[in-house]
Design a protein around this motif. Structure first.
Motif, PDB file in Angstrom:
ATOM      1  N   ARG A   1      86.241   1.909 -32.016  1.00  0.00           N
ATOM      2  CA  ARG A   1      86.483   3.134 -31.255  1.00  0.00           C
ATOM      3  C   ARG A   1      85.312   3.370 -30.320  1.00  0.00           C
ATOM      4  NH1 ARG A   1      88.706   8.374 -34.133  1.00  0.00           N
ATOM      5  NH2 ARG A   1      90.594   7.191 -33.748  1.00  0.00           N
ATOM      6  N   ILE A   2      85.648   3.704 -29.087  1.00  0.00           N
ATOM      7  CA  ILE A   2      84.652   4.118 -28.100  1.00  0.00           C
ATOM      8  C   ILE A   2      84.844   5.611 -27.907  1.00  0.00           C
ATOM      9  CG2 ILE A   2      83.866   3.919 -25.714  1.00  0.00           C
ATOM     10  CD1 ILE A   2      85.130   1.069 -25.750  1.00  0.00           C
ATOM     11  N   SER A   3      83.796   6.387 -28.134  1.00  0.00           N
ATOM     12  CA  SER A   3      83.886   7.821 -27.908  1.00  0.00           C
ATOM     13  C   SER A   3      82.805   8.229 -26.936  1.00  0.00           C
ATOM     14  CB  SER A   3      83.752   8.599 -29.219  1.00  0.00           C
ATOM     15  OG  SER A   3      82.477   8.381 -29.790  1.00  0.00           O
ATOM     16  N   GLY A   4      83.033   9.329 -26.264  1.00  0.00           N
ATOM     17  CA  GLY A   4      82.026   9.757 -25.313  1.00  0.00           C
ATOM     18  C   GLY A   4      82.353  11.072 -24.655  1.00  0.00           C
TER      19      GLY A   4
ATOM     20  N   THR B   1      90.200  13.918 -20.673  1.00  0.00           N
ATOM     21  CA  THR B   1      89.192  14.490 -21.554  1.00  0.00           C
ATOM     22  C   THR B   1      89.615  15.883 -22.003  1.00  0.00           C
ATOM     23  OG1 THR B   1      87.961  15.369 -19.667  1.00  0.00           O
ATOM     24  CG2 THR B   1      87.286  13.215 -20.506  1.00  0.00           C
TER      25      THR B   1
ATOM     26  N   THR C   1      85.049  15.633 -23.790  1.00  0.00           N
ATOM     27  CA  THR C   1      84.970  14.487 -24.701  1.00  0.00           C
ATOM     28  C   THR C   1      86.271  13.689 -24.719  1.00  0.00           C
ATOM     29  OG1 THR C   1      85.643  15.781 -26.627  1.00  0.00           O
ATOM     30  CG2 THR C   1      83.269  15.626 -26.170  1.00  0.00           C
TER      31      THR C   1
ATOM     32  N   TRP D   1      88.015   9.778 -26.806  1.00  0.00           N
ATOM     33  CA  TRP D   1      87.852   8.595 -27.647  1.00  0.00           C
ATOM     34  C   TRP D   1      88.970   7.621 -27.336  1.00  0.00           C
ATOM     35  CZ3 TRP D   1      91.960   7.738 -30.854  1.00  0.00           C
ATOM     36  CH2 TRP D   1      92.683   8.831 -31.279  1.00  0.00           C
TER      37      TRP D   1
ATOM     38  N   ASP E   1      90.611   3.904 -28.866  1.00  0.00           N
ATOM     39  CA  ASP E   1      90.637   2.857 -29.875  1.00  0.00           C
ATOM     40  C   ASP E   1      90.743   1.512 -29.163  1.00  0.00           C
ATOM     41  OD1 ASP E   1      90.484   4.540 -32.074  1.00  0.00           O
ATOM     42  OD2 ASP E   1      92.653   4.811 -32.163  1.00  0.00           O
TER      43      ASP E   1
ATOM     44  N   ARG F   1      78.542   6.260 -29.045  1.00  0.00           N
ATOM     45  CA  ARG F   1      78.968   7.298 -28.122  1.00  0.00           C
ATOM     46  C   ARG F   1      78.389   6.981 -26.748  1.00  0.00           C
ATOM     47  NH1 ARG F   1      81.210  12.334 -28.236  1.00  0.00           N
ATOM     48  NH2 ARG F   1      80.279  13.934 -26.952  1.00  0.00           N
TER      49      ARG F   1
END
Length: 82
Positions: free
Chosen positions: A4-7, A38, A43, A45, A47, A76
C-alpha cells in the motif's frame, strides 16, 4: 494486494488539497487506468499488486506532481503541487 502506498497531496503553501486526482502512472507490472480523489484532508491510499517501483501522480488546482516510490519501503509520501 501486496503493498500500500499512502500519502497526502499538498499545495504550494503546504496545505492539504482535497479532491486532487491521484493515480499510479507506472509500475513493475501492467496497471489498470484507475484514479482516485483525495479526501477532505488531502490524504489517499493506493493498493499495489507487488513489490517494486511505482510512479504516483497527483493533479489538482491547475498543478501536478509525480514521485517514484519503492514498495515496500515508503510508508507515506507527500506530493507537493507546484
Amino acid at each position: 494486494m501486496t503493498g500500500r502506498i499512502s500519502g497526502i497531496v499538498l499545495d504550494a503553501a503546504g496545505g492539504p488539497v482535497p479532491g486532487a486526482r491521484v493515480a499510479l502512472e507506472a509500475g513493475p507490472v501492467p496497471l489498470p487506468d484507475v484514479a482516485l480523489l483525495t479526501g477532505d484532508d488531502g490524504t489517499f491510499w493506493l493498493d499495489v499488486p507487488q513489490e517494486g517501483e511505482y510512479v504516483v501522480a497527483a493533479h489538482g488546482e491547475g498543478a501536478s506532481a509525480r514521485v517514484v516510490v519503492a514498495v515496500p519501503g515508503a510508508a507515506r509520501i507527500e506530493l507537493l503541487l507546484g
